[in-house]
Scaffold this active site. Structure first.
Site, PDB file in Angstrom:
ATOM      1  N   HIS A 269       0.879  -1.299  -0.020  1.00 23.55           N
ATOM      2  CA  HIS A 269       0.155  -0.077   0.116  1.00 23.55           C
ATOM      3  C   HIS A 269       0.827   1.168  -0.064  1.00 23.55           C
ATOM      4  O   HIS A 269       0.363   2.415   0.450  1.00 23.55           O
ATOM      5  CB  HIS A 269      -1.048  -0.010   1.218  1.00 23.55           C
ATOM      6  CG  HIS A 269      -1.713  -1.097   1.107  1.00 23.55           C
ATOM      7  ND1 HIS A 269      -2.849  -1.527   0.719  1.00 23.55           N
ATOM      8  CD2 HIS A 269      -1.638  -2.207   2.261  1.00 23.55           C
ATOM      9  CE1 HIS A 269      -3.378  -2.627   1.099  1.00 23.55           C
ATOM     10  NE2 HIS A 269      -2.549  -2.981   1.921  1.00 23.55           N
TER      11      HIS A 269
ATOM     12  N   SER B 115      15.253  21.176 -17.106  1.00 24.44           N
ATOM     13  CA  SER B 115      14.089  21.963 -17.109  1.00 24.44           C
ATOM     14  C   SER B 115      14.505  23.290 -17.626  1.00 24.44           C
ATOM     15  O   SER B 115      15.781  23.831 -17.539  1.00 24.44           O
ATOM     16  CB  SER B 115      13.411  22.456 -15.596  1.00 24.44           C
ATOM     17  OG  SER B 115      12.746  23.384 -15.814  1.00 24.44           O
TER      18      SER B 115
ATOM     19  N   LYS C 114      16.688  21.348 -11.660  1.00 20.47           N
ATOM     20  CA  LYS C 114      16.095  20.087 -11.987  1.00 20.47           C
ATOM     21  C   LYS C 114      16.931  19.101 -12.654  1.00 20.47           C
ATOM     22  O   LYS C 114      17.529  19.393 -13.714  1.00 20.47           O
ATOM     23  CB  LYS C 114      14.773  20.472 -12.934  1.00 20.47           C
ATOM     24  CG  LYS C 114      13.519  21.371 -12.063  1.00 20.47           C
ATOM     25  CD  LYS C 114      13.000  20.507 -10.944  1.00 20.47           C
ATOM     26  CE  LYS C 114      12.261  19.451 -11.436  1.00 20.47           C
ATOM     27  NZ  LYS C 114      11.150  19.527 -12.225  1.00 20.47           N
TER      28      LYS C 114
ATOM     29  N   GLU D 239       9.835   7.921 -17.023  1.00 22.35           N
ATOM     30  CA  GLU D 239       8.469   8.384 -17.226  1.00 22.35           C
ATOM     31  C   GLU D 239       7.848   8.146 -18.614  1.00 22.35           C
ATOM     32  O   GLU D 239       6.832   7.607 -18.625  1.00 22.35           O
ATOM     33  CB  GLU D 239       8.441  10.037 -16.957  1.00 22.35           C
ATOM     34  CG  GLU D 239       8.723  10.402 -15.389  1.00 22.35           C
ATOM     35  CD  GLU D 239       8.672  12.040 -15.396  1.00 22.35           C
ATOM     36  OE1 GLU D 239       8.922  12.313 -14.254  1.00 22.35           O
ATOM     37  OE2 GLU D 239       9.139  12.648 -16.292  1.00 22.35           O
TER      38      GLU D 239
END
Length: 481
Positions: free
Chosen positions: A155, A276, A282, A289
């Site tokens: 979980h 970025s 970043k 992804e």
């Protein structure tokens, strides 16, 4: 004039040509189409259906067409609809009307089926190999972290401490099933449809076994209607691919989470991240992804083909032209994902200290305290309640189980003795699970050994099959004639 235009009184509408043509995507199979034609014409000569001098002319012509395509000297034409008609038109332009005899005893229906079988069996072989490479990268990384402890989750809540290598081996297990599914599906890909004609076979005395042998197929479709209308082999590939992508997506999800500052379990190599345009600090895990995102298109390709097939009467229907783009796209997507993930895993760094810190600042050893009480004679259900109360007290006091004094432990149960501290130590907790499938170092070493053996078998399987089915190894088929 279309090669099939004899019974028509006017040319097809330009919009029809544009809408129905498949050459924009099926030209990808030009090598497979030429190899299939070489085998087919060799068979026509062997069976005496065409004289050998014409067979030799056609073989030489097909070789010239191949060379011209490789040199970029030809352009596939929309007017000729698909890869089959384009190549046949090039052949006729190369050697004259005798090139039109190539299509004796076959249809585009069995021809396109053959091309897809040839294409897919080779691509699946490469995907199996790439999956094995990722398995190896994960296994190698696991073997480097047999003492690295991290939280195991259920979980997405910390549950019990496990070895990082153990966690990685779960993905190796998934990939093993993926490889075995692809190998099993490959058996049904490696079946010859050529010779089925349009749907009912042919009146010519062809030798399908001869063609199957030339092209290294292990079997032949028994029913010609089934041969030209079957796309199960693509559905199986897409289904296996969807599961494979699901597993890759789950791995990528964890890479994204683990590489966040909140977790800081790993750092991905700069070569596999991006920045970025506005935030200089970043470092984004874009590759992971995007693999996660591209999983949806593979699912879509599977459902698209299943939907195409669900209401089709036998045998061939134009709807089945929709079988190719999803197949090509899935192959490309898997190649990209697997090719990138392997070096990503190889080059990622693991923050062992951070992982260990997390398992000393939680209650993931609570189950072991309950098990400890069971060994002292307390029924597990009562032990569960005792430990639950101890955890609640620790939460209220902002401490962890190992922060309790022996006196505090014994306030919850007089069965607890001084050996409780050793029982709740992180290494003890991990290595106490020394059962098959457990996270103890000894068990993880066994898992690594078992999957290295499995990878060896996969390598053997690839070696035994790939040399026979790679399209370049078949390009000289028919030349001895």
């Amino acid at each position: 004039m279309k090669l099939w235009g004899g019974r028509f009184t006017k040319p097809t509408n330009q919009l029809v040509d544009e809408y129905t043509a498949s050459i924009s995507f099926d030209q990808k199979m030009w090598r497979q189409d030429i190899v299939g034609s070489l085998a087919h014409v060799a068979m026509l000569g062997k069976c005496g259906i065409l004289p050998m001098d014409e067979v030799k002319q056609i073989i030489a012509g097909l070789k010239k067409v191949k060379e011209k395509i490789e040199r970029g000297q030809v352009t596939f034409q929309l007017a000729h609809e698909d890869v089959h008609m384009n190549i046949e038109k090039m052949l006729i332009e190369e050697i004259g009307p005798v090139g039109g005899k190539l299509h004796t005893g076959r249809s585009r229906n069995d021809q396109v089926a053959l091309d897809m079988h040839l294409y897919l069996r080779e691509q699946m072989m490469e995907i199996i190999q790439l999956s094995m490479y990722l398995q190896r990268a994960l296994t190698d990384k696991a073997s480097q972290h047999l003492d690295t402890v991290m939280p195991g989750y259920t979980h997405l809540q910390r549950a019990q401490p496990v070895l990082f290598g153990y966690h990685l081996m779960a993905y190796v297990s998934m990939l093993q099933r993926d490889i075995e599914r692809l190998q099993e599906a490959w058996r049904r890909v490696n079946v010859l449809p050529l010779g089925a004609g349009a749907l009912a076979g042919t009146t010519f005395p062809i030798d399908r076994e001869f063609v199957a042998d030339m092209l290294q197929f292990d079997g032949i479709y028994i029913n010609s209607m089934d041969a030209v209308s079957d796309r199960d082999f693509i559905v199986e590939f897409l289904s296996s691919s969807a599961l494979l992508m699901a597993h890759l997506s789950r791995l990528c999800e964890e890479l994204v989470i683990w590489s966040s500052q909140e977790f800081a379990f790993i750092e991905l190599d700069d070569a596999f991240c991006t920045g970025s345009s506005i935030m200089p600090q970043k470092k984004n895990p874009d590759v992971a992804e995007l693999v996660r995102g591209k999983t949806g298109r593979v699912y879509g390709n599977l459902f698209s083909l299943l939907t195409v097939l669900k209401g089709l009467p036998l045998a061939y229907n134009k709807d089945m032209q929709e079988d190719k783009e999803g197949m090509f796209d899935t192959v490309k997507t898997l190649h990209g994902a697997l090719s990138l993930l392997t070096p990503m895993i190889e080059t990622m760094t693991v923050n062992k200290q951070r992982m260990r810190q997390t398992v000393t600042e939680d209650f993931s050893n609570a189950t072991d305290l309950a098990d400890y009480l069971v060994t002292k004679g307390l029924p597990f259900r009562q032990a569960h309640e005792v430990v639950g109360k101890a955890v609640l007290a620790c939460i209220e006091q902002k401490k962890y189980l190992l922060d309790l004094t022996l006196e505090e432990f014994q306030a919850f149960s007089p069965l607890i003795e001084g050996d409780v501290y050793q029982a709740l130590d992180v290494e003890t907790v991990v290595n106490a699970r020394n059962v098959m499938g457990g996270t103890a170092r000894q068990q993880v070493e066994k898992q690594i050994a078992a999957y290295r053996e499995a990878m060896g078998k996969t390598e053997t399987w690839i070696a035994e099959h790939s040399q026979k089915v790679m399209i370049e190894s078949l390009i000289d088929v028919g030349s001895p004639l």
